[in-house]
Scaffold this active site. Structure first.
Site, mmCIF file in Angstrom:
data_model
loop_
_atom_site.group_PDB
_atom_site.id
_atom_site.type_symbol
_atom_site.label_atom_id
_atom_site.label_comp_id
_atom_site.label_asym_id
_atom_site.label_seq_id
_atom_site.Cartn_x
_atom_site.Cartn_y
_atom_site.Cartn_z
ATOM 1 N N HIS A 121 0.867 -1.183 0.000
ATOM 2 C CA HIS A 121 0.000 0.000 0.000
ATOM 3 C C HIS A 121 0.902 1.231 0.000
ATOM 4 O O HIS A 121 2.013 1.180 0.524
ATOM 5 C CB HIS A 121 -0.841 -0.057 1.279
ATOM 6 C CG HIS A 121 -1.895 0.991 1.389
ATOM 7 N ND1 HIS A 121 -1.616 2.268 1.816
ATOM 8 C CD2 HIS A 121 -3.228 0.957 1.164
ATOM 9 C CE1 HIS A 121 -2.750 2.961 1.849
ATOM 10 N NE2 HIS A 121 -3.737 2.193 1.454
ATOM 11 N N ASP A 198 3.164 -4.277 8.008
ATOM 12 C CA ASP A 198 1.924 -3.536 7.805
ATOM 13 C C ASP A 198 0.788 -4.533 8.042
ATOM 14 O O ASP A 198 0.507 -5.389 7.200
ATOM 15 C CB ASP A 198 1.899 -2.985 6.377
ATOM 16 C CG ASP A 198 0.558 -2.339 6.032
ATOM 17 O OD1 ASP A 198 -0.409 -2.511 6.804
ATOM 18 O OD2 ASP A 198 0.477 -1.685 4.975
ATOM 19 N N GLN A 201 -4.431 -5.219 6.976
ATOM 20 C CA GLN A 201 -5.439 -6.160 6.445
ATOM 21 C C GLN A 201 -5.368 -7.528 7.108
ATOM 22 O O GLN A 201 -6.155 -8.414 6.761
ATOM 23 C CB GLN A 201 -5.256 -6.319 4.927
ATOM 24 C CG GLN A 201 -5.450 -5.037 4.133
ATOM 25 C CD GLN A 201 -6.897 -4.555 4.093
ATOM 26 O OE1 GLN A 201 -7.838 -5.268 4.455
ATOM 27 N NE2 GLN A 201 -7.097 -3.326 3.647
ATOM 28 N N LYS A 224 -10.633 -0.654 10.487
ATOM 29 C CA LYS A 224 -10.871 -1.833 9.640
ATOM 30 C C LYS A 224 -11.255 -3.050 10.478
ATOM 31 O O LYS A 224 -11.446 -4.144 9.965
ATOM 32 C CB LYS A 224 -9.614 -2.156 8.827
ATOM 33 C CG LYS A 224 -9.251 -1.085 7.804
ATOM 34 C CD LYS A 224 -8.071 -1.529 6.974
ATOM 35 C CE LYS A 224 -7.360 -0.388 6.275
ATOM 36 N NZ LYS A 224 -8.061 0.162 5.131
ATOM 37 N N CYS A 361 -4.810 2.475 -3.620
ATOM 38 C CA CYS A 361 -3.571 3.009 -3.014
ATOM 39 C C CYS A 361 -2.411 2.047 -3.231
ATOM 40 O O CYS A 361 -1.594 1.818 -2.323
ATOM 41 C CB CYS A 361 -3.754 3.297 -1.531
ATOM 42 S SG CYS A 361 -5.017 4.504 -1.198
HETATM 43 N N1 7TS Z 1 -1.843 -0.699 4.569
HETATM 44 C C1 7TS Z 1 -2.739 -1.491 3.968
HETATM 45 C C2 7TS Z 1 -2.347 -2.883 3.593
HETATM 46 C C3 7TS Z 1 -4.032 -1.020 3.734
HETATM 47 O O1 7TS Z 1 -4.907 -1.830 3.138
HETATM 48 C C4 7TS Z 1 -4.377 0.289 4.112
HETATM 49 C C5 7TS Z 1 -5.712 0.876 3.812
HETATM 50 C C6 7TS Z 1 -3.406 1.059 4.771
HETATM 51 C C7 7TS Z 1 -2.148 0.544 4.964
HETATM 52 C C8 7TS Z 1 -3.686 2.439 5.278
HETATM 53 O O2 7TS Z 1 -4.510 2.400 6.379
HETATM 54 P P1 7TS Z 1 -5.000 3.734 7.099
HETATM 55 O O3 7TS Z 1 -6.009 3.267 8.078
HETATM 56 O O4 7TS Z 1 -3.826 4.377 7.704
HETATM 57 O O5 7TS Z 1 -5.611 4.566 6.005
HETATM 58 N N2 7TS Z 1 -6.333 0.305 2.691
HETATM 59 C C9 7TS Z 1 -7.430 0.729 2.042
HETATM 60 C C10 7TS Z 1 -8.008 0.005 1.012
HETATM 61 O O6 7TS Z 1 -7.593 -1.059 0.577
HETATM 62 N N3 7TS Z 1 -9.074 0.680 0.552
HETATM 63 O O7 7TS Z 1 -9.207 1.798 1.274
HETATM 64 C C11 7TS Z 1 -8.191 1.850 2.197
#
Ligand code: 7TS
Length: 407
Positions: A121, A198, A201, A224, A361
Site C-alpha cells: 500500500h 503492515d 489487512q 478496519k 492506493c
Molecule cells: N496498509 C494497507 C495494507 C491497507 O490496506 C491500508 C488501507 C493502509 C495501509 C492504510 O490504512 P489507514 O487506516 O492508515 O488509512 N487500505 C485501504 C483500502 O484497501 N481501501 O481503502 C483503504
C-alpha cells in the site's frame, strides 16, 4: 458462528440502498461498527468524558482507566510482552511514518538498504521513499512471482548485510496474498535488519501474535476491525522503542520541561504527544472484546470460505479476470471485460452493492498487474454466501448492461 445473530449487532447493515438491501463488500476500505462499539463510545461521551493522565477527579480517573484498559486489551490481542510496547496512533499510515521518521532517520545512511515489495500500500512505500531521500539509503524491492506471491528465495537474494529495514504487508489489500512474515523476519534478523509489518489487512481478520512472528514493529488501524476511525496502533519491541526519539513534541509526552531543554515520559507515552485519541481507544477496546467473543479463527475460517465461494462463482462469469493467488484472505479483486471498474462499481451500487474501484492506493502493484484500476469485493465476519450470490448476479447484470451499450 451464527451470521444472522452477528448481523443483528450491526445497525447499518439493515437498510435499503437504492431500493435494494445493502450488500456491503468494501471492508478492505473500512469495516462497519457493532452496537457494542457504538455504545462504548457513546457511554464515554455521555458519562465520563474527561482528559486522561492529569487531574485526580473522578471522571478523569475513569477516562484514564478506559484509555489504559484499552491498551492492555490491545497488548493481549496481539500478544505483546508489555503494554509499554503498544502506542496509540491515528492508524497504519501514522504508525509506519513514525517508524520511518524516528527509527529510519536515526539508523539509515548512505549504502544502507530498505527492502519492501511492489505489492505494498502507498502507506508502506512513500514513508520509505522519503526517508531514503533524506538519509541517502537505497530502496530495494523483493520481486513478485506470477501469481502475486513472494518466494523466500527472492527474499534471501534481496536482503543483504547492508539491509537495515525490511517492511512488508502481512495481507495484501488487492491480491489477498498472505505473506510469510515469520520467515521473512527470520531472514531480516539473520542479516541484522529490523522487520516492520503492515498489519492493516491481517489484524481484523486472523489471530496475530507479534512474539511468534518476531517482528520488530507492527502497524494496524482500528477502523478496519470494527473500531472507530482515528485510532490505530504501533507495536514496537521495547528495546528499540526505548532508543528512539519521539516525532511529535508537546503536552502529554514530557517528563520535565525547562527553558532550553526537556525530557520525555517513559514508554509508551513519549510517543503520544498531545491529548490522545481517548474515545477511539475505548472504542478499539470494545471492538477487541467483540471480535474475541466470536473468535479470530472462526472469523478467518468464515472469510476464507466466502472468498473461495466467490472465486468459484466468479469463475462462471465469462469475461471476469481475478487477480491474486488461489490461497488468499477474504477478498477478490477483478476486472470485467473492458468495462472500467468505476462503471462496474456504479452499476453494482444501483443494486445496493458496495465494492471499491480504483488503484486501491497500490499504484506500483497496478503497474505490475498491467492495469490502471480494478474492482474489489472484500468480506468481513457479517457477510454471507447469499450476498456473494447477489454480488455475482449484479456482475452478470453489469455485463449485460455494458454489452448492450457498447456493442
Ligand atoms: N496498509 C494497507 C495494507 C491497507 O490496506 C491500508 C488501507 C493502509 C495501509 C492504510 O490504512 P489507514 O487506516 O492508515 O488509512 N487500505 C485501504 C483500502 O484497501 N481501501 O481503502 C483503504
Amino acid at each position: 458462528m451464527n451470521i444472522q445473530e452477528i448481523r443483528k449487532q450491526f445497525p447499518i447493515l439493515h437498510q435499503q440502498v437504492n431500493n435494494n438491501p445493502l450488500v456491503y463488500l468494501d471492508n478492505g476500505a473500512t469495516s462497519q461498527k457493532p452496537i457494542q462499539v457504538i455504545e462504548a463510545v457513546d457511554r464515554y461521551y455521555r458519562e465520563y468524558n474527561s482528559n486522561v493522565h492529569r487531574g485526580v477527579h473522578t471522571l478523569g480517573t475513569l477516562a484514564t482507566d478506559g484509555y489504559e484498559g484499552a491498551r492492555e486489551k490491545v497488548r493481549k490481542f496481539i500478544n505483546a510482552k508489555s503494554s509499554a510496547e503498544v502506542i496509540f496512533v491515528r492508524g497504519t499510515t501514522t504508525a509506519i511514518n513514525t517508524v520511518a521518521a524516528s527509527y529510519g532517520r536515526a539508523n539509515l545512511g548512505k549504502g544502507d538498504e530498505i527492502v519492501i515489495t511492489p505489492m505494498e500500500h502507498h502507506s508502506n512505500i512513500i514513508p520509505w521513499q522519503q526517508v531514503a531521500k533524506t538519509t541517502g539509503a537505497t530502496l530495494k524491492y523483493i520481486q513478485l512471482q506470477e501469481d502475486g506471491t513472494i518466494s523466500l528465495d527472492d527474499v534471501e537474494n534481496t536482503i543483504t548485510a547492508n539491509t537495515k529495514i525490511v517492511s512488508v504487508m502481512y495481507v495484501s489489500n488487492v491480491l489477498g496474498t498472505i505473506n510469510p512474515i515469520k520467515e521473512i523476519a527470520a531472514i531480516a534478523h539473520k542479516n541484522g535488519a529490523v522487520m516492520v509489518v503492515d498489519g492493516a489487512q491481517s489484524t481484523p481478520h486472523m489471530k496475530v501474535d507479534v512474539q511468534d512472528l518476531d517482528c520488530d514493529f507492527y502497524a494496524f488501524s482500528g477502523h478496519k476491525m470494527c473500531a472507530p476511525t482515528g485510532i490505530g496502533v504501533l507495536y514496537g519491541k521495547k528495546a528499540l522503542l526505548e532508543k528512539m526519539e519521539p516525532i511529535e513534541f508537546g503536552g502529554e509526552m514530557i517528563d520535565f520541561v525547562d527553558l532550553y531543554d526537556s525530557t520525555w515520559k517513559e514508554l509508551p507515552w513519549k510517543f503520544e504527544g498531545g491529548t490522545p485519541i481517548i474515545a477511539g481507544a475505548i472504542g478499539l477496546g470494545a471492538a477487541i472484546d467483540f471480535l474475541e467473543g466470536i473468535g479470530l479463527d472462526n472469523i478467518a475460517d468464515h472469510e476464507h470460505k466466502l472468498a473461495q465461494y466467490a472465486l468459484e462463482q466468479l469463475g462462471k462469469v465469462e469475461g471476469v479476470t481475478v487477480y491474486g493467488p488461489k490461497h488468499r484472505a477474504g477478498l477478490v479483486t477483478f476486472n470485467l471485460d473492458d468495462v472500467h471498474p468505476h462503471d462496474v462499481a456504479t452499476v453494482l451500487d444501483a443494486e445496493g452493492i458496495a465494492v471499491r474501484a480504483g488503484h486501491h492506493c497500490a499504484q506500483p502493484l497496478m503497474k505490475w498487474l498491467k492495469v490502471s484500476a480494478t474492482a474489489r469485493a472484500s468480506f468481513y465476519l457479517y457477510n454471507t454466501e447469499e450476498e456473494v450470490d447477489i454480488f455475482v448476479k449484479g456482475l452478470t447484470k453489469t455485463k449485460e448492461y455494458f454489452g448492450n451499450v457498447l456493442y
